[in-house]
Design an enzyme around this catalytic site. Structure first.
Site, PDB file in Angstrom:
ATOM      1  N   TYR A  62       0.863  -1.187   0.000  1.00 62.03           N
ATOM      2  CA  TYR A  62       0.000   0.000   0.000  1.00 62.03           C
ATOM      3  C   TYR A  62       0.895   1.231   0.000  1.00 62.03           C
ATOM      4  CZ  TYR A  62      -3.289   3.547   1.774  1.00 62.03           C
ATOM      5  OH  TYR A  62      -4.051   4.684   1.944  1.00 62.03           O
ATOM      6  N   ASP A 110       9.362   2.657  -1.088  1.00 63.58           N
ATOM      7  CA  ASP A 110       8.387   3.337  -0.235  1.00 63.58           C
ATOM      8  C   ASP A 110       8.705   2.990   1.215  1.00 63.58           C
ATOM      9  OD1 ASP A 110       4.730   3.361   0.052  1.00 63.58           O
ATOM     10  OD2 ASP A 110       6.329   4.297   1.215  1.00 63.58           O
ATOM     11  N   LYS A 150       5.158   9.236   8.410  1.00 69.21           N
ATOM     12  CA  LYS A 150       5.053   8.673   9.768  1.00 69.21           C
ATOM     13  C   LYS A 150       6.131   9.196  10.720  1.00 69.21           C
ATOM     14  CE  LYS A 150       2.786   4.589   7.847  1.00 69.21           C
ATOM     15  NZ  LYS A 150       1.413   4.579   8.366  1.00 69.21           N
TER      16      LYS A 150
END
Ligand code: KE4
Length: 434
Positions: free
Chosen positions: A151, A246, A274
């Site tokens: 994702y 990623d 994050k």
């Protein structure tokens, strides 16, 4: 001593959820929080500190989500809170450059050698969306490769499911994503180097980029098989395709230099989020200077953002990264991760529950599966019903696991060996009841 099941309350959360549903779709601002994968209704959180969440019913929960990754040094770390407070007193956003952005960029460039230049944005989605646009702009090519179960946020070109296995061409994975957008996204199986080679043989000259999670967190924790990342690197180099790691989840999580430092494979571009925002909204994309200098205003690839690099997020992110650089909790996190892994494995084995535990540092997943999980085809076979019962059983023992079999758990430097043991004890009680 684990909490007795009779102590757990949820009335206030249920009331809060009903009210939230009047104003927000599904009562949440991100579907991952809605408990859709485990049944029941979500807990509403009042506050958090260190390893704990405290919900509106007063339940104290050992937190293994950590805001889906950011809270590696624990919730409300005094140095992060102080940095935000001090920044806020100087104003919350200027819409003009600040030295704090440069200082944060310098920290990240020092930590991750493959990042020669970077652009700060406001989320992981913005980071990956922008990195893909840059790869397409720099190569003049349209097609991209992603992997099922990886994702990368909710940009249209990434909300694509695996299409017919032969063509691997993507099909929309959400209403509102057009066939035109999906047709340029190829979706392959993670850890399948041969399938990747075939895709390059068929599409090599048209491929702008390959984007992947170097350690997957979004189908549960799935590490790369030996040679997979290296092969992706070779094929991208051979075909002039941009390799994007990623690291929104793995950046500063699995090592101070991210997964690329752990596995020794260098991408052309890296995306992060994050942890780099210290719990405030922040993402970034960065990498080779010859690519990044093609981003406006240095180059022609457009990308912009009102609050990109804003003073509060840069203050929080800078404080968090300085803590990680100076305190280096990674050896401690590895010890506690091993403790949790061994404990949960023993508990599940004693309970006779088929399981796989897969872990990289302080990100980990207990899969309800009887074989290793290497790709989405494996992950999709997990016993999700059993996971839901495990999740709620742990909630009633004061342990808050990720609310989906297809999410990694995270813990922080504030999770003590005693809390790890308490978690294992709770899991042993719950697993026996499954
Ligand atoms: P955000 O746009 O949510 O900041 O980042 C998207 C993203 C990109 N890349 C990776 C590897 C990610 O894990 C994410 C977001 N992760 C999910 C949890 N697995 C965020 C939780 C949520 O969507 O609420």
């Amino acid at each position: 001593m684990t909490k007795a099941t009779t102590e757990f309350q949820q009335q206030e959360s249920l009331a809060a959820f009903d009210r939230a549903c009047k104003f927000m779709p599904g009562g949440v601002n991100s579907p991952a929080r809605a408990f859709g994968a485990v049944g029941g209704k979500p807990l509403f959180i009042e506050r958090a500190e260190g390893p704990y969440l405290y919900d509106v019913d007063g339940n104290q929960l050992i937190d293994y989500i950590g805001s889906w990754g950011p809270m590696i040094m624990g919730h409300a770390h005094p140095k992060v809170v102080e940095a935000i407070r001090e920044a806020a007193l100087r104003g919350t956003s200027y819409g003009a450059p600040t030295r704090a952005e440069t200082e944060l960029a310098e920290l990240i460039v020092e930590a991750v050698p493959s990042i020669e230049k970077l652009r700060l944005v406001n989320s992981g989605t913005e980071a990956t969306m922008s990195a893909i646009r840059l790869a397409r702009g720099a190569t003049g090519r349209d097609k991209i490769i992603k992997f099922a179960g990886n994702y990368h946020g909710h940009a249209d070109s990434l909300l694509v499911a695996a299409g017919s296995s032969a063509a691997n061409l993507g099909v929309p994975d959400s209403p509102g994503v057009t066939a035109g957008t999906s047709q340029d996204t190829l979706v392959l199986q993670y850890n399948d180097a041969e399938q990747l080679e075939r895709a390059f043989t068929e599409h090599g000259g048209q491929l702008a980029c390959v984007i992947l999670e170097p350690v997957v967190g979004n189908m549960g924790c799935v590490p790369p098989r030996p040679g997979f990342l290296e092969r992706a690197r070779e094929l991208c180099t051979q075909h002039g395709t941009v390799l994007i790691f990623d690291e929104v989840m793995t950046g500063f999580r699995v090592a101070y230099g991210g997964a690329q430092a752990l596995y020794g494979v260098t991408p052309d571009l890296t995306t992060m989020g994050k942890i780099v925002g210290g719990g405030l909204p922040m993402g970034l994309y960065g990498g080779r200077a010859d690519l990044m200098d093609q981003v406006l205003p240095a180059g022609k690839v457009f990308q912009a953002g009102t609050l990109s690099g804003n003073p509060l997020a840069t203050a929080a992110g800078g404080a968090a990264l300085r803590l990680l650089r100076d305190e280096s909790p990674y050896a401690y996190l590895e010890e506690q991760g091993k403790r949790l892994e061994v404990g949960l494995h023993q508990a599940a084995t004693d309970a006779g529950v088929p399981h796989q535990i897969q872990r990289v540092g302080s990100m980990m997943t207990l899969f309800f599966h009887d074989r290793p999980v290497r790709c989405w085809l494996d992950a999709s076979e997990c016993d999700r019903t059993r996971f839901g019962k495990y999740f709620w059983g742990l909630i009633e023992h004061g342990v808050y696991m990720p609310c989906s079999q297809f999410e990694a758990l995270f813990f922080s430097s504030t999770h003590t060996p005693q809390l790890i043991d308490q978690t294992v004890e709770a899991a042993a009680a719950v697993l026996k009841s499954l």
